[in-house]
Design an enzyme around this catalytic site. Structure first.
Site, mmCIF file in Angstrom:
data_model
loop_
_atom_site.group_PDB
_atom_site.id
_atom_site.type_symbol
_atom_site.label_atom_id
_atom_site.label_comp_id
_atom_site.label_asym_id
_atom_site.label_seq_id
_atom_site.Cartn_x
_atom_site.Cartn_y
_atom_site.Cartn_z
ATOM 1 N N THR A 13 0.864 -1.188 0.000
ATOM 2 C CA THR A 13 0.000 0.000 0.000
ATOM 3 C C THR A 13 0.900 1.239 0.000
ATOM 4 O O THR A 13 1.971 1.244 0.613
ATOM 5 C CB THR A 13 -0.959 0.026 1.213
ATOM 6 O OG1 THR A 13 -0.210 0.201 2.411
ATOM 7 C CG2 THR A 13 -1.808 -1.234 1.284
ATOM 8 N N GLY A 14 0.461 2.264 -0.704
ATOM 9 C CA GLY A 14 1.337 3.417 -0.900
ATOM 10 C C GLY A 14 2.488 3.043 -1.822
ATOM 11 O O GLY A 14 3.588 3.586 -1.722
ATOM 12 N N GLY A 15 2.204 2.126 -2.758
ATOM 13 C CA GLY A 15 3.250 1.634 -3.661
ATOM 14 C C GLY A 15 3.451 2.494 -4.888
ATOM 15 O O GLY A 15 4.284 2.195 -5.743
ATOM 16 N N GLY A 18 7.293 7.356 -3.393
ATOM 17 C CA GLY A 18 8.287 7.327 -2.313
ATOM 18 C C GLY A 18 8.802 5.957 -1.915
ATOM 19 O O GLY A 18 9.270 5.176 -2.743
ATOM 20 N N ILE A 19 8.720 5.680 -0.608
ATOM 21 C CA ILE A 19 9.289 4.446 -0.034
ATOM 22 C C ILE A 19 8.597 3.201 -0.605
ATOM 23 O O ILE A 19 9.248 2.194 -0.906
ATOM 24 C CB ILE A 19 9.141 4.501 1.512
ATOM 25 C CG1 ILE A 19 10.045 5.609 2.095
ATOM 26 C CG2 ILE A 19 9.445 3.159 2.138
ATOM 27 C CD1 ILE A 19 9.758 5.973 3.559
ATOM 28 N N GLY A 20 7.277 3.273 -0.754
ATOM 29 C CA GLY A 20 6.536 2.116 -1.269
ATOM 30 C C GLY A 20 6.929 1.781 -2.698
ATOM 31 O O GLY A 20 7.118 0.609 -3.050
ATOM 32 N N SER A 138 7.734 5.107 12.258
ATOM 33 C CA SER A 138 8.571 6.301 12.051
ATOM 34 C C SER A 138 9.371 6.578 13.317
ATOM 35 O O SER A 138 8.939 6.202 14.419
ATOM 36 C CB SER A 138 7.673 7.516 11.766
ATOM 37 O OG SER A 138 8.411 8.713 11.856
ATOM 38 N N TYR A 151 0.985 12.837 14.649
ATOM 39 C CA TYR A 151 1.659 11.899 13.739
ATOM 40 C C TYR A 151 2.442 10.851 14.543
ATOM 41 O O TYR A 151 2.358 9.646 14.269
ATOM 42 C CB TYR A 151 2.595 12.690 12.816
ATOM 43 C CG TYR A 151 3.384 11.843 11.846
ATOM 44 C CD1 TYR A 151 2.749 11.141 10.822
ATOM 45 C CD2 TYR A 151 4.776 11.736 11.950
ATOM 46 C CE1 TYR A 151 3.484 10.365 9.931
ATOM 47 C CE2 TYR A 151 5.514 10.976 11.061
ATOM 48 C CZ TYR A 151 4.867 10.285 10.052
ATOM 49 O OH TYR A 151 5.600 9.514 9.173
#
Ligand SMILES: NC(=O)c1ccc[n+]([C@@H]2O[C@H](COP(=O)([O-])OP(=O)(O)OC[C@H]3O[C@@H](n4cnc5c(N)ncnc54)[C@H](OP(=O)(O)O)[C@@H]3O)[C@@H](O)[C@H]2O)c1
Length: 251
Positions: A13-15, A18-20, A138, A151
């Site tokens: 997810t979030g692929g 950025g990082i994903g 994080s 956050y």
């Protein structure tokens, strides 16, 4: 080049950013198949194109349970069972405690905590025994800056889930670990609402200078750690938190 993901199917997810996205590239380069999920149809399409034939993309808003349900159902129909999940979708806004709004609070908890919890819950039934799950926490989950109050709380919750889900699913052979990035150079810093507009550059400079390495990390440096945790090389590691932070929370 390592080849740790031949025959393996991983949902990220979030692929699409950025990082994903860096992790998706890493997995494909090591012989795996990835399904990326995110909200933005355009970047999903672009990411899939760049990833090539061993990839697929599904639109999903993890802030909406029906959307998560539809996405995991679609994953099952398209590729069957998964061997890994990188639950990484997340948002960040940084604000002094007295300036935080209810909307901002609900949206960060809705996506980062509730969305992640139900992504795991819905994906577990389509995971093979021996699967590995990585969640994105994080450094903010274990540090004390007031501007990260909401956050950081969401990311502490995410870190906790790596432990509780590991405890619950170890008997099914599914491992859960958290990766905790420090400052990483991705679009999250520029996204609207992330940092108050005029202070983006100043904040980024301050953050880099405050890091022992005097720089931001790269998405690829986080992807390398995630790939290790997703692979069988980390088979005796569960419930842990791996920091990729230039040492900022360590020294
Ligand atoms: N960069 C850093 O310094 C840093 C440090 C510590 C932790 N992290 C964490 O790392 C993770 C990835 O962030 P990044 O730095 O790679 O930033 P990014 O480039 O902004 O990526 C965030 C990803 O999350 C997806 N996303 C956000 N809300 C979503 C939703 N409601 N439903 C589905 N997808 C959603 C975005 O997809 P769309 O674009 O389609 O919305 C995007 O793919 C986040 O969990 C973040 O909190 C980042």
């Amino acid at each position: 080049m390592l080849n740790r993901f031949t025959g393996k199917k991983i949902l990220i997810t979030g692929g699409n950013s950025g990082i994903g996205f860096a992790t998706a590239k890493r997995i494909v380069s090591e012989g795996g198949t990835v399904i990326i999920a995110g909200r933005n149809q355009k970047t999903l399409r672009q990411a899939k194109e760049e990833l090539g034939p061993n990839s697929d993309a599904i639109q999903c808003d993890v802030g909406d349970l029906k959307s998560i349900d539809a996405m995991t159902g679609e994953v099952g129909r398209r590729i069957g069972k998964l061997d890994g999940l990188f639950a990484n979708a997340g948002i960040a806004t940084f604000r002094a405690i007295e300036e935080v709004t209810e909307q901002e609070f609900d949206s960060m908890f809705g996506i980062n905590v509730k969305g992640l919890f139900f992504t795991l819950q819905k994906a577990i039934p389509i995971m093979n025994s021996g699967s590995s799950v990585v969640v994105t926490s994080s450094v903010a989950g274990s540090s004390g800056r007031g501007s990260s109050s909401v956050y950081g709380a969401t990311k502490a919750a995410v870190r906790s889930m790596a432990r509780t889900f590991s405890g619950a699913y170890v008997s099914r052979g599914i491992r859960f670990n958290a990766v905790s990035p420090g400052p990483i150079d991705t679009p999250i810093w520029e996204r609207s609402g992330g940092l108050p507009g005029e202070s983006v550059e100043a904040t980024k400079k301050f953050v880099a200078e405050s890091n022992p390495t005097k720089r931001y990390g790269t998405a690829e440096e986080v992807a390398a750690a995630v790939a290790f945790l997703l692979s069988s090389e980390s088979s005796y590691i569960l419930g842990s938190e791996l920091f990729v932070d230039g040492g900022v929370n360590q020294i």
